[in-house]
Design an enzyme around this catalytic site. Structure first.
Site, short mmCIF file in Angstrom:
data_model
loop_
_atom_site.label_atom_id
_atom_site.label_comp_id
_atom_site.label_asym_id
_atom_site.label_seq_id
_atom_site.Cartn_x
_atom_site.Cartn_y
_atom_site.Cartn_z
N HIS A 68 0.82 -1.21 0.00
CA HIS A 68 0.00 0.00 0.00
C HIS A 68 0.86 1.26 0.00
O HIS A 68 0.37 2.34 -0.32
CB HIS A 68 -0.97 0.00 1.19
CG HIS A 68 -0.30 -0.17 2.52
ND1 HIS A 68 0.16 -1.38 2.97
CD2 HIS A 68 -0.04 0.73 3.50
CE1 HIS A 68 0.69 -1.23 4.18
NE2 HIS A 68 0.59 0.04 4.52
N LEU A 178 1.07 2.61 13.93
CA LEU A 178 -0.35 2.67 13.61
C LEU A 178 -0.70 1.77 12.43
O LEU A 178 -0.02 1.79 11.39
CB LEU A 178 -0.76 4.10 13.27
CG LEU A 178 -0.69 5.10 14.43
CD1 LEU A 178 -0.96 6.49 13.93
CD2 LEU A 178 -1.68 4.71 15.53
N HIS A 252 -5.03 6.70 7.93
CA HIS A 252 -4.55 5.62 7.07
C HIS A 252 -5.32 5.58 5.76
O HIS A 252 -6.55 5.67 5.73
CB HIS A 252 -4.70 4.28 7.79
CG HIS A 252 -4.21 3.11 7.00
ND1 HIS A 252 -2.90 2.67 7.04
CD2 HIS A 252 -4.84 2.27 6.13
CE1 HIS A 252 -2.76 1.63 6.25
NE2 HIS A 252 -3.93 1.37 5.69
N SER A 336 5.22 -39.18 0.45
CA SER A 336 3.85 -39.52 0.10
C SER A 336 3.44 -38.99 -1.26
O SER A 336 2.77 -39.67 -2.04
CB SER A 336 2.88 -38.99 1.16
OG SER A 336 2.99 -39.72 2.36
N GLU A 357 2.67 -24.37 4.24
CA GLU A 357 2.20 -24.30 2.85
C GLU A 357 2.23 -22.89 2.28
O GLU A 357 2.41 -22.71 1.06
CB GLU A 357 0.78 -24.89 2.74
CG GLU A 357 0.73 -26.40 2.91
CD GLU A 357 0.75 -26.86 4.37
OE1 GLU A 357 0.91 -28.08 4.61
OE2 GLU A 357 0.58 -26.00 5.27
N PHE A 382 -4.22 -29.61 1.83
CA PHE A 382 -3.48 -28.61 2.58
C PHE A 382 -3.15 -27.37 1.75
O PHE A 382 -2.73 -26.36 2.31
CB PHE A 382 -2.20 -29.22 3.15
CG PHE A 382 -2.45 -30.46 3.97
CD1 PHE A 382 -3.64 -30.63 4.66
CD2 PHE A 382 -1.50 -31.47 4.05
CE1 PHE A 382 -3.87 -31.78 5.41
CE2 PHE A 382 -1.73 -32.61 4.78
CZ PHE A 382 -2.92 -32.78 5.48
N GLN A 418 -7.85 -35.33 5.52
CA GLN A 418 -6.76 -35.51 4.56
C GLN A 418 -7.23 -35.48 3.10
O GLN A 418 -6.42 -35.61 2.18
CB GLN A 418 -6.06 -36.87 4.80
CG GLN A 418 -5.69 -37.13 6.24
CD GLN A 418 -4.68 -36.13 6.77
OE1 GLN A 418 -3.56 -36.05 6.27
NE2 GLN A 418 -5.07 -35.35 7.76
N ARG A 464 -3.66 -41.16 -4.57
CA ARG A 464 -2.89 -42.00 -3.66
C ARG A 464 -2.84 -43.45 -4.13
O ARG A 464 -1.78 -44.06 -4.18
CB ARG A 464 -3.51 -41.94 -2.26
CG ARG A 464 -2.81 -42.81 -1.25
CD ARG A 464 -3.56 -42.78 0.08
NE ARG A 464 -2.78 -43.33 1.17
CZ ARG A 464 -3.18 -43.34 2.43
NH1 ARG A 464 -4.35 -42.81 2.75
NH2 ARG A 464 -2.42 -43.86 3.37
#
Length: 615
Positions: A68, A178, A252, A336, A357, A382, A418, A464
């Site tokens: 910003h 601030l 702001h 995995s 992640e 995830f 999962q 899987r």
């Protein structure tokens, strides 16, 4: 520049921030004013950058995580001569490169910022790539606001940088007390930030951010510190230099009410031009990151059973030999999702991001800005944690490959925590994304290689469990295509599937054939872009499309198919079979049956559909 010159340059940056926000009628001048002395000193004395060659491998990288404060960044570009006054005054107007928050529409901006908490994770990715892969030293500078230090993604990055000893990384925290609605958590307690950062093995320097001599010394100390990243914790005052707004709440994100008076209070306009130091010419040739012919991809025999996650890992490892720009990042599940195959073959280009992640995706975005082609992998479920990073990757015009394994209820007994059941919807909604969901090993292998040359955010969904190999090793799978696996002139309905459900649909079609019901089966491996022509032909031929997906009903294959008929043409009968229940723990077969997307359920549903509806 010496002290007096730096002070004057800081005032120039404040004045220019005030007047450009006033011209636009919007913006964040007070947030820019607090960091002006910090950035004046960096620009004049410490940044090494060739604005005529933004792709120079020795350029430093400056990331405005507090995006910003764009008036300040653009004022720096004006002082450096990268933009002129005419362009400067187009700030926040239609078609301007000077957007409200910085984006890579400007060649000197590596990544888009503005969603707070993203600059440091991206900077960590850049520093990692520089430390491990680049022979020519560069420094990564990240300007952060104090408000965003509350973001969890920042602390994922801080821990990772400390663990990896990223001494080419400097975090500059503008502690102006601030935030948007009032004081920040620690206000001006610099020591509070220091204690936390040192706990993560950072070198810290606490300074008055308006003392240019102290700022200059801190930057020198940061560059000379070895073995640790450095955080410069700078106490500042929001709206510095203008009494009406300095350190006052409620200011702001607003132009100053009386900009001419504020400019006069700041000493008026200046026209200091900064000759930014250019990086040294590369002394060492860059490592070979080019192409080495066609990749020697693995192939699988039709009839074998292979998990698409295994095919992904082996294909990526093979691709790594042919494409030196490929890097792999993983969220501590490489055993995995099978990224471990790449890690074993190319350990120098494998980056373990652990269970973080946001840092995983942020690092991938940072590395692609340096010309690398990242493949970032974890469980599909995830990746939802990193959605904002994926969204902002699109704003950054970033090109990254993301791979989500363990998709759908077919993973079995691990249960719903999962199971990736929202991932297709999430990735389809990202601007310019590509979404691919292969059903067998050879298809997966080809798509992994194809993804390398694509643009934007690319998502590959892997499984899987093992699935039958139904395609030959030489079969091609163009993005935006599909495969018609069952077809006849007598087809009464079309089944559309991807991944696991392709095989369930094939089995259902075989069952129905025994009952004399001809069914077309389409493997819609490209979920975005979708093969509209094939779907529309199937609709014309059969009049009814049934989508079957191991995903929630919203946002996945069913919606992708429905959208292909949104151009005003006659819409066929559309039926959706998807995971509408809340799964528990059960075997893969039990899960598919409970969701009504196994072969028997599909066949039973189509029998009823044909009997009751389709005549």
């Amino acid at each position: 520049m010496q002290s007096e010159e730096l002070t004057e340059l800081g005032q120039q940056l404040r004045v220019d921030s005030v007047r450009v926000a006033d011209k636009a009628g919007s913006g964040h001048p007070t947030s820019s004013m607090s960091a002006a002395d910090l950035m004046a000193t960096l620009l004049a004395n410490h940044l090494h950058y060739d604005f005529d060659r933004p792709d120079h491998p020795g350029n430093d990288h400056l990331i405005f995580s507090k995006g910003h404060a764009s008036p300040l960044l653009y004022s720096m570009y004006l002082a450096a001569g990268a933009i002129d006054e005419d362009e400067f005054l187009t700030y926040r107007t239609l078609g301007s490169r000077l957007e409200g928050h910085p984006t890579p529409r400007l060649p000197w901006v590596d990544v888009a910022t503005g969603s707070l908490g993203q600059g440091l994770p991206v900077g960590v990715g850049m520093a990692l790539a520089g430390q491990r892969l680049a022979p020519n030293p560069f420094h990564v500078w990240v300007l952060s606001g104090d408000s965003e230090m509350a973001e969890g993604s920042v602390w994922e990055a801080i821990e990772h940088a400390g663990d990896q000893h990223l001494d080419s990384l400097t975090l500059i925290i503008d502690v102006n007390r601030l935030g948007q609605r009032g004081p920040t958590r620690h206000q001006r307690d610099l020591a509070a930030y220091g204690r936390r950062l040192r706990a993560f093995d950072w070198h810290t320097i606490e300074i008055d951010g308006h003392d240019v001599d102290a700022v200059d010394a801190a930057f020198n100390e940061a560059r000379s510190t070895m073995g640790k990243p450095t955080a410069i914790i700078a106490g500042t005052r929001k709206g510095k230099g203008v009494a009406a707004v300095e350190d006052r709440e409620g200011m702001h994100g607003k132009p100053l009410k009386d900009a001419p008076a504020a400019i006069e209070e700041l000493g008026g306009r200046r026209s200091i031009r900064v000759e930014v130091a250019k990086p040294a010419s590369p002394a060492t040739p860059a490592p070979d990151a080019g192409h080495h012919g066609h990749p020697d991809l693995p192939g699988y025999e039709v009839g074998d059973s292979v998990a698409t996650r295994d095919a992904y890992g082996k294909a990526l490892a093979a691709l790594g030999y042919a494409r030196g720009d490929v890097v792999a990042l993983d969220g501590e599940v490489s055993d995995s999702d099978r990224a471990e195959f790449f890690a074993k073959e190319h350990p120098d280009r494998f980056f373990e991001c652990y269970i973080a992640e946001q840092q995983l995706v942020g690092a991938a975005v940072g590395m692609q800005a340096l010309g690398r082609v990242p493949y970032a992998s974890t469980f599909a479920a995830f990746l939802t944690r990193a959605h904002d990073f994926l969204r902002m990757a699109a704003v950054s015009r970033a090109s990254i490959n993301v791979v989500g394994s363990h998709a759908g209820v077919a993973i079995g007994q691990d249960g719903p925590s999962q199971m990736g059941l929202e991932d297709l919807a999430m990735f389809r909604a990202i601007h310019g994304s590509t979404v691919l969901h292969p059903c067998d090993a050879n298809q997966t292998t080809q798509l992994v290689a194809t993804m390398h040359a694509l643009k934007g955010v690319r998502y590959l969904r892997t499984l899987r469990g093992e699935t039958p190999v139904i395609y030959g090793a030489d079969e091609q799978f163009p993005v935006g295509g599909s495969k018609v696996l069952r077809h006849s002139d007598a087809d009464r309905v079309t089944l559309v599937a991807a991944g696991t459900t392709v095989h369930e649909c094939l089995r259902a079609a075989d069952q129905l054939a025994e009952d004399g019901i001809a069914v077309r089966v389409i493997d819609l491996y490209s979920v975005k872009p979708v093969d509209e022509r094939t779907l529309q032909t199937a609709a014309e031929d059969t009049g009814c499309l049934v989508t079957v997906e191991d995903h929630h009903p919203q946002g996945g294959i069913g919606d992708a198919v429905a959208e292909s008929f949104s151009d005003g043409r006659p819409t066929p009968r559309l039926v959706r079979l998807a995971v509408g229940n809340m799964p528990g723990s059960a075997t893969s077969h039990e899960q598919l049956r409970a969701a009504g997307i196994d072969a028997d359920s599909i066949a039973a549903g189509l029998r009823l559909l044909v009997e009751k509806v389709i005549r």
